[in-house]
Enzyme design. Structure first.
Site, PDB file in Angstrom:
ATOM      1  N   HIS A  70       0.833  -1.191   0.000  1.00 37.27           N
ATOM      2  CA  HIS A  70       0.000   0.000   0.000  1.00 37.27           C
ATOM      3  C   HIS A  70       0.875   1.249   0.000  1.00 37.27           C
ATOM      4  O   HIS A  70       1.787   1.361   0.814  1.00 37.27           O
ATOM      5  CB  HIS A  70      -0.894   0.035   1.242  1.00 37.27           C
ATOM      6  CG  HIS A  70      -1.650  -1.226   1.498  1.00 37.27           C
ATOM      7  ND1 HIS A  70      -1.960  -1.669   2.764  1.00 37.27           N
ATOM      8  CD2 HIS A  70      -2.159  -2.153   0.643  1.00 37.27           C
ATOM      9  CE1 HIS A  70      -2.633  -2.801   2.691  1.00 37.27           C
ATOM     10  NE2 HIS A  70      -2.761  -3.123   1.419  1.00 37.27           N
ATOM     11  N   TYR A 133       2.819   2.711  13.908  1.00 41.56           N
ATOM     12  CA  TYR A 133       3.204   3.709  12.920  1.00 41.56           C
ATOM     13  C   TYR A 133       2.531   5.045  13.191  1.00 41.56           C
ATOM     14  O   TYR A 133       1.351   5.131  13.485  1.00 41.56           O
ATOM     15  CB  TYR A 133       2.957   3.245  11.486  1.00 41.56           C
ATOM     16  CG  TYR A 133       1.631   2.612  11.166  1.00 41.56           C
ATOM     17  CD1 TYR A 133       0.645   3.326  10.514  1.00 41.56           C
ATOM     18  CD2 TYR A 133       1.383   1.271  11.499  1.00 41.56           C
ATOM     19  CE1 TYR A 133      -0.575   2.747  10.195  1.00 41.56           C
ATOM     20  CE2 TYR A 133       0.174   0.673  11.190  1.00 41.56           C
ATOM     21  CZ  TYR A 133      -0.805   1.421  10.534  1.00 41.56           C
ATOM     22  OH  TYR A 133      -2.011   0.830  10.221  1.00 41.56           O
TER      23      TYR A 133
END
Length: 476
Positions: A70, A133
């Site tokens: 992605h 993240y």
């Protein structure tokens, strides 16, 4: 098992902007501790100040859980909380490195900064693996992603656990091969004041670049109250503010004062807020009018401002606001000449009509042609020059307005002696309307921008080309 005792530091990868980070992990028999994110320390070590706004955690209970590939429209900093992962990154941005691949393993002592548009995928190598993240935009279902198939033959990623034995979603298995991927374009550039003299030069400079948008005041008024919602600002990487109130004499009137402060300062403050909140580089064009003209040498960028009139005050205030934005260029210029009515066109027209003008001879500066100003702005952006304030004018010897007028007369085939020099005070003595005070010394030192690799054209040479090209006939 995390490696203890590493020093904080980064390693470049073959993909531009994708950097590996060693993180200091401190541990003993009880476990371990690390500073997963430290803005100041990492910034000092070279990590871009990407402004994270959201923290996400991905937990995976089985070995071989595979996610990706992605490419998101935001930057992210990925690190491991527990366990170990194999990571694969593919550059899916427009440009010469499209399709470049990098792979490595991550554990709690290693992290990676992933810039916008770089595809990322992760495969767990231990059970109960969690990775964290930080991202610099809030997740939205309307965000535009770019995807690549995990099994793409061109990328040829050597997955430690073959994909036919891994845990992969049907959606990820259906992503396109590289040949069918539409590369992610860069964040857009927005030019404000696109119909002004500088705006038209910027249109010419950036040409048909499809990532550059132009807005006139009718399209987007910087002093309007709805500026924060006027655009999807996370789609933009640069705002070039070429819009301004420049009627320096009218700015001394009650109505002009209000308009000047609204356009030149209040509107710029709103732009600065938007730039700060969205990680946008703000380019703001300033003026020699922020100085009082009393210097006996060319002004450098960090000289204290001391504007004489309202126009200069609004520009100086705007400079201070823009300088608070992390990513900013304040471009100070002087004596701007471009498409439209200007001093050079006026003098050429007077010469043609047989008028012998009296022109101010106690103000000194350098002409700056809008094409050169646009070229310099593009240079700062393309060269990733250090953020800050830059003087940008034509180069060469300083001249007075009278000397420039004499050159224009000569270049148009007329007697330069028809121009008579006159002092500023005498020139404006008979004025019937408001007059703004002018700095007598407007020469700006351009050594700083020259140090970035930009060489401004000699102002006299540019003037000669402008006049001989008959551009003044359009400007008159």
């Amino acid at each position: 098992m995390a490696e203890f005792g590493k020093a904080l530091g980064s390693t470049e990868t073959p993909i531009p902007g994708l950097t590996m980070w060693d993180l200091p992990v401190h541990g003993d028999s009880r476990g371990w501790f690390k500073e997963n994110w430290h803005r100041r320390k990492m910034g000092d070590a070279g990590l871009p100040d990407f402004g994270p706004v959201q923290n996400n955690v991905s937990f995976n209970d089985a070995v071989g859980t595979t996610r990706g590939i992605h490419a998101e429209p935001w930057d992210k900093f990925v690190s491991v909380a527990t366990g170990r992962i194999f990571g694969a990154w593919v550059d899916l941005r427009e440009g010469p490195t499209f399709g470049a691949v990098f792979t490595t393993e991550l554990d709690p002592s290693r992290a990676i900064f992933v810039p916008r548009g770089v595809g990322n995928a992760y495969q767990t190598l231990e059970p109960d693996t969690a990775y964290v993240y930080l991202v610099n935009d809030h997740w939205s279902p309307n965000a535009s992603y770019t995807f690549l198939n995990l099994a793409d033959e061109t990328a040829a990623i050597a997955w430690p656990i073959p994909l036919d034995s891994a845990e992969v979603s049907e959606k990820d298995l259906a992503h396109p091969r590289l040949a069918d991927v539409t590369p992610m374009g860069p964040r857009k550039t927005l030019v404000l004041g696109a119909n002004g003299q500088l705006g038209r030069a910027l249109r010419s400079e950036f040409g048909g670049d499809r990532h550059v948008e132009y807005a006139t005041r009718a399209d987007l008024d910087v002093s309007a109250g709805d500026l924060a919602t006027a655009r999807p600002w996370r789609d933009y990487g640069v705002i070039i503010n070429a819009a301004a109130y420049t009627a320096v004499d009218l700015a001394e009137t009650a109505d002009g004062r209000r308009e000047a402060w609204a356009a030149n300062t209040t509107g710029v403050a709103a732009l600065a807020r938007i730039a700060t909140e969205n990680g946008i580089t703000l380019v703001h064009v300033s003026s020699d009018y922020v100085f009082d003209g009393s210097s006996d040498r060319p002004y450098v960028e960090d000289d204290p401002v001391s504007p004489l009139g309202v126009y200069g005050q609004t520009k100086a205030a705007a400079d201070a606001v823009v300088q608070s934005v992390s990513r900013h260029y304040v471009v100070r210029t002087s004596w701007v000449i471009g498409e439209g009515k200007n001093f050079v066109g006026t003098m050429a027209g007077l010469a043609e009509r047989g008028v012998n003008p009296k022109v101010v001879d106690d103000q000194r500066g350098r002409l700056t042609f809008t094409a050169e100003l646009a070229r310099g702005i593009r240079h700062l952006l393309d060269a990733d020059a250090p953020y800050g304030t830059y003087n940008l004018t034509g180069s060469g010897a300083a001249m007075t307005w009278a000397e420039i007028a004499q050159k224009v007369f000569g270049l148009t085939g007329h007697d330069a002696d028809r121009v008579t020099g006159i002092g500023t005070d005498e020139y404006f003595a008979s004025a019937t309307g408001p007059v703004s005070p002018r700095p007598r010394m407007s020469v700006l030192d351009i050594a700083k921008i020259e140090s970035t690799g930009f060489s401004p054209e000699d102002a006299a040479t540019a003037l000669e080309r402008y006049v001989e090209g008959a551009s003044w006939r359009k400007a008159e």
